[in-house]
Design a protein around this motif. Sequence first.
Motif, PDB file in Angstrom:
ATOM      1  N   HIS A 136      -9.788 -18.259  12.327  1.00 20.52           N
ATOM      2  CA  HIS A 136      -8.364 -18.282  11.989  1.00 20.52           C
ATOM      3  C   HIS A 136      -7.613 -17.101  12.593  1.00 20.52           C
ATOM      4  O   HIS A 136      -6.432 -17.210  12.901  1.00 20.52           O
ATOM      5  CB  HIS A 136      -8.170 -18.270  10.476  1.00 20.52           C
ATOM      6  CG  HIS A 136      -8.351 -19.597   9.830  1.00 20.52           C
ATOM      7  ND1 HIS A 136      -8.474 -19.736   8.466  1.00 20.52           N
ATOM      8  CD2 HIS A 136      -8.451 -20.858  10.340  1.00 20.52           C
ATOM      9  CE1 HIS A 136      -8.614 -21.016   8.163  1.00 20.52           C
ATOM     10  NE2 HIS A 136      -8.613 -21.715   9.283  1.00 20.52           N
ATOM     11  N   ARG A 137      -8.280 -15.965  12.733  1.00 21.70           N
ATOM     12  CA  ARG A 137      -7.581 -14.801  13.280  1.00 21.70           C
ATOM     13  C   ARG A 137      -7.149 -15.057  14.727  1.00 21.70           C
ATOM     14  O   ARG A 137      -6.059 -14.648  15.131  1.00 21.70           O
ATOM     15  CB  ARG A 137      -8.453 -13.546  13.192  1.00 21.70           C
ATOM     16  CG  ARG A 137      -8.937 -13.155  11.788  1.00 21.70           C
ATOM     17  CD  ARG A 137      -7.860 -12.876  10.727  1.00 21.70           C
ATOM     18  NE  ARG A 137      -7.000 -13.937  10.319  1.00 21.70           N
ATOM     19  CZ  ARG A 137      -7.263 -14.842   9.343  1.00 21.70           C
ATOM     20  NH1 ARG A 137      -8.397 -14.809   8.672  1.00 21.70           N
ATOM     21  NH2 ARG A 137      -6.375 -15.780   9.034  1.00 21.70           N
ATOM     22  N   SER A 186       0.722 -22.143  10.457  1.00 21.17           N
ATOM     23  CA  SER A 186       0.964 -20.997   9.570  1.00 21.17           C
ATOM     24  C   SER A 186       0.641 -21.351   8.131  1.00 21.17           C
ATOM     25  O   SER A 186      -0.086 -20.623   7.438  1.00 21.17           O
ATOM     26  CB  SER A 186       2.412 -20.525   9.683  1.00 21.17           C
ATOM     27  OG  SER A 186       2.663 -20.043  10.981  1.00 21.17           O
ATOM     28  N   ASP A 237      -4.274 -17.481  14.512  1.00 20.24           N
ATOM     29  CA  ASP A 237      -3.073 -16.726  14.117  1.00 20.24           C
ATOM     30  C   ASP A 237      -2.430 -16.041  15.320  1.00 20.24           C
ATOM     31  O   ASP A 237      -1.199 -16.022  15.449  1.00 20.24           O
ATOM     32  CB  ASP A 237      -3.412 -15.652  13.080  1.00 20.24           C
ATOM     33  CG  ASP A 237      -3.666 -16.197  11.689  1.00 20.24           C
ATOM     34  OD1 ASP A 237      -3.270 -17.337  11.384  1.00 20.24           O
ATOM     35  OD2 ASP A 237      -4.289 -15.450  10.888  1.00 20.24           O
ATOM     36  N   VAL A 268      -3.378 -22.461   7.731  1.00 19.03           N
ATOM     37  CA  VAL A 268      -4.325 -21.338   7.695  1.00 19.03           C
ATOM     38  C   VAL A 268      -4.186 -20.580   6.376  1.00 19.03           C
ATOM     39  O   VAL A 268      -5.186 -20.213   5.753  1.00 19.03           O
ATOM     40  CB  VAL A 268      -4.133 -20.416   8.921  1.00 19.03           C
ATOM     41  CG1 VAL A 268      -4.862 -19.091   8.739  1.00 19.03           C
ATOM     42  CG2 VAL A 268      -4.587 -21.122  10.200  1.00 19.03           C
ATOM     43  N   ASP A 269      -2.967 -20.380   5.932  1.00 18.43           N
ATOM     44  CA  ASP A 269      -2.752 -19.697   4.658  1.00 18.43           C
ATOM     45  C   ASP A 269      -3.410 -20.471   3.514  1.00 18.43           C
ATOM     46  O   ASP A 269      -4.085 -19.881   2.658  1.00 18.43           O
ATOM     47  CB  ASP A 269      -1.258 -19.526   4.376  1.00 18.43           C
ATOM     48  CG  ASP A 269      -1.010 -18.891   3.023  1.00 18.43           C
ATOM     49  OD1 ASP A 269      -1.335 -17.700   2.859  1.00 18.43           O
ATOM     50  OD2 ASP A 269      -0.510 -19.599   2.122  1.00 18.43           O
TER      51      ASP A 269
END
Length: 187
Positions: free
Chosen positions: A18-19, A133, A22, A136-137
């Motif tokens: 995910h990073r 956004s 992001d 992933v959150d």
Amino acid sequence: MAGIPKDILPVGLLMKEHRLIDKMVAVVDKKVAAYRGSGKPSVEFIDAVIDFFSVYADENHHGKEEKILFERLAQRDMTAEDRTTMEALLSDHVSGRKIIRRLRELKGALIVNNPEAIDETIDQLQALVSLYSQHVDREDNHFFLPVMRYFNKSEQEQMIEDFVEFDTSMIHDHYRKIVTMCSERQD
């Protein structure tokens, strides 16, 4: 499992991915702001976005989620809330694929500077930013860690091994498909 700490959760590997997602979302978001000002997305940028989100985010990352984590969760006695969240996450994956498919369709019109295609391409890029956004959150902060309670330590370790095996074979499978597709083309 060389190089993977023994105390890591399987979802830790997904959260690490995910990073990078992001970072790409931030790049796309910055570009969208610039394009809204006065620019037009380059075909090269759109190609890079399509490649990243279709291969890395979808085939690889979502592949592990859908074919390993979610399939195993579906066999568990999950709470209604966890099951609903998982279904919403799967729906997000479908939405992401639709956005990428539409970006592929818009590329030709971008090349000839079709103003409607330029605006829609920017809108689709913005939709991708918004989707990933919140997606992933939701996974990082509301789903991944809580669902690990459905698996014992041995099952979690097996899942990590299966993730590593998936990563190892995915790239080869992906490019085998490309070679097959190219060899079958009549042009």
